[in-house]
Design an enzyme around this catalytic site. Structure first.
Site, PDB file in Angstrom:
ATOM      1  N   GLU A 266       0.858  -1.228   0.212  1.00  0.00           N
ATOM      2  CA  GLU A 266       0.003   0.032  -0.148  1.00  0.00           C
ATOM      3  C   GLU A 266       0.950   1.277   0.018  1.00  0.00           C
ATOM      4  O   GLU A 266       0.574   2.297   0.754  1.00  0.00           O
ATOM      5  CB  GLU A 266      -1.107   0.138   1.077  1.00  0.00           C
ATOM      6  CG  GLU A 266      -1.922  -1.295   1.155  1.00  0.00           C
ATOM      7  CD  GLU A 266      -2.834  -1.324   2.347  1.00  0.00           C
ATOM      8  OE1 GLU A 266      -2.804  -0.422   3.179  1.00  0.00           O
ATOM      9  OE2 GLU A 266      -3.482  -2.387   2.499  1.00  0.00           O
TER      10      GLU A 266
ATOM     11  N   GLU B  28      -6.192 -10.970  -0.959  1.00  0.00           N
ATOM     12  CA  GLU B  28      -6.829 -10.505  -0.010  1.00  0.00           C
ATOM     13  C   GLU B  28      -8.519 -10.501  -0.159  1.00  0.00           C
ATOM     14  O   GLU B  28      -9.023  -9.642   0.518  1.00  0.00           O
ATOM     15  CB  GLU B  28      -6.441  -9.197   0.815  1.00  0.00           C
ATOM     16  CG  GLU B  28      -4.807  -9.274   1.213  1.00  0.00           C
ATOM     17  CD  GLU B  28      -4.368  -7.918   1.697  1.00  0.00           C
ATOM     18  OE1 GLU B  28      -5.191  -7.395   2.507  1.00  0.00           O
ATOM     19  OE2 GLU B  28      -3.388  -7.633   1.686  1.00  0.00           O
TER      20      GLU B  28
END
Length: 358
Positions: free
Chosen positions: A165, A272
């Site tokens: 991220e 995810e």
């Protein structure tokens, strides 16, 4: 006459039995656990990885959790225990206890392991965030952390989410302790250090909201393309895929994005995935069907792409999911319910794997 009457009686009885059987079959639940087939079996026939994030609490305390995990999946991701804060709680101390338990379980059941994650702006210990560091000090902290963790698991980890991220909402890196303290080259440095620590492990950049087409996915694409141009050892991109039935990803856009990453020579993992239903419309049953469609679409896109080699859900049972805690309301985002009964989403994945030709 007796035999004719008996035959007539038997024929009539047989019809009754057949009718009762048909009625019973119709009344059975639409989704039931297949007796002789699992997601893992089907994935391995395709030379494909099907995985789930693992809760250490559940692994330690719930025998059914362990049984279903080993039965259904051939890949695991530690959900939290390999992140910086739990594994490196003090500057000169590491705690591998919980992460080791997951690795031991995975190896015992012939499961591949995705290491998650080495560099992130969250889950950082106070000793790191509450001290002012020079650039050189922060570089050495990060370098030593990467080398120590990867070296501890060298040879055991199939792939690492090296940087997690790092891209902001616009075409720039997120302002984090790493970006501000070291500079934007921290991403490049992290991948180089990770490769030095274990040249055999696959190294991934992992992020959310970059699965389709748009500003975020363009920024991720530009980042990894620039890394490759500098001969940085990066092997793949992880698409997190935390989605909802209210705003599902467009399969055609995901396919296009995976394809362009493949043209760079990069693998793609769905890393995810979970699908929220609380903000959708319709009955619970209707929302679960919509949820199944999202899972079905994304696995289908992945299986059709030669460079998409893993599909990992963020957990697998609604009994253990981060979504209700994070969003403050109940939800059921995974493929098994709280009692480990397979949901329509599970059956959708079975059907996609059963008909795929990866």
């Amino acid at each position: 006459m007796i035999f004719k009457g008996l035959n007539k009686y038997l024929s009539f009885s047989a019809l009754i039995i057949l009718g009762l059987t048909a009625t019973l079959l119709i009344s059975l639940p639409a989704i039931s656990q297949p007796a002789n087939i699992t997601l893992r079996d089907l994935a391995q026939e395709q030379n494909f990885h099907i995985g789930a994030a693992v809760s250490i609490k559940a692994l330690r305390n719930d025998p059914t959790y362990r049984e279903v995990l080993a039965r259904e999946f051939n890949m695991v991701t530690p959900e939290n225990v390999m992140k910086f804060k739990p594994i490196h709680p003090e500057r000169d101390r590491y705690d591998f206890t919980a992460a080791n338990e997951i690795v031991t379980f995975a190896k015992a059941h012939q499961m591949q392991i995705r290491g998650h994650t080495l560099v992130w702006h969250r889950s950082l210990p106070d000793w790191l965030t509450e001290t002012e560091w020079t650039r050189e000090e922060l570089m050495e902290i990060l370098r030593r952390h990467i080398f120590t963790v990867i070296s501890h698991y060298r040879g055991d980890i199939y792939a690492w989410d090296v940087v997690n991220e790092a891209v902001g909402c616009k075409d720039s890196l997120r302002k984090t302790i790493w970006q501000q303290g070291i500079g934007s080259d921290y991403v490049e440095l992290a991948f180089r250090w990770a490769h030095e620590a274990d040249p055999q492990a696959l190294l991934f950049y992992n992020d959310y909201d970059g699965e389709g087409l748009g500003e975020k996915s363009d920024a991720i694409y530009s980042l990894v393309k620039d890394l490759l141009a500098k001969d940085v050892p990066i092997h793949g991109v992880g698409l997190q895929m935390h989605k909802s039935i209210k705003n599902p990803p467009k399969p055609e856009d995901v396919a296009t994005n995976i394809k362009r990453l493949g043209e760079l020579g990069l693998e793609v993992h769905i890393t995810e995935m979970d699908v929220q239903i609380h903000n959708g419309t319709g009955t619970q049953e209707e929302r679960l069907v919509k949820q199944a469609k999202v899972y079905q679409d994304i696995l289908g896109v992945c299986l059709k792409a030669p460079n998409c080699t893993a599909f990992v859900t963020w957990g697998f049972t609604d009994k253990f999911t981060w979504i209700p805690r994070a969003f403050g309301q109940p939800d059921f985002p995974l493929i098994f319910d709280k009692s480990y009964r397979p949901k329509p989403a599970y059956q959708a994945l079975v059907e996609v794997l059963s008909t795929a030709n990866h």
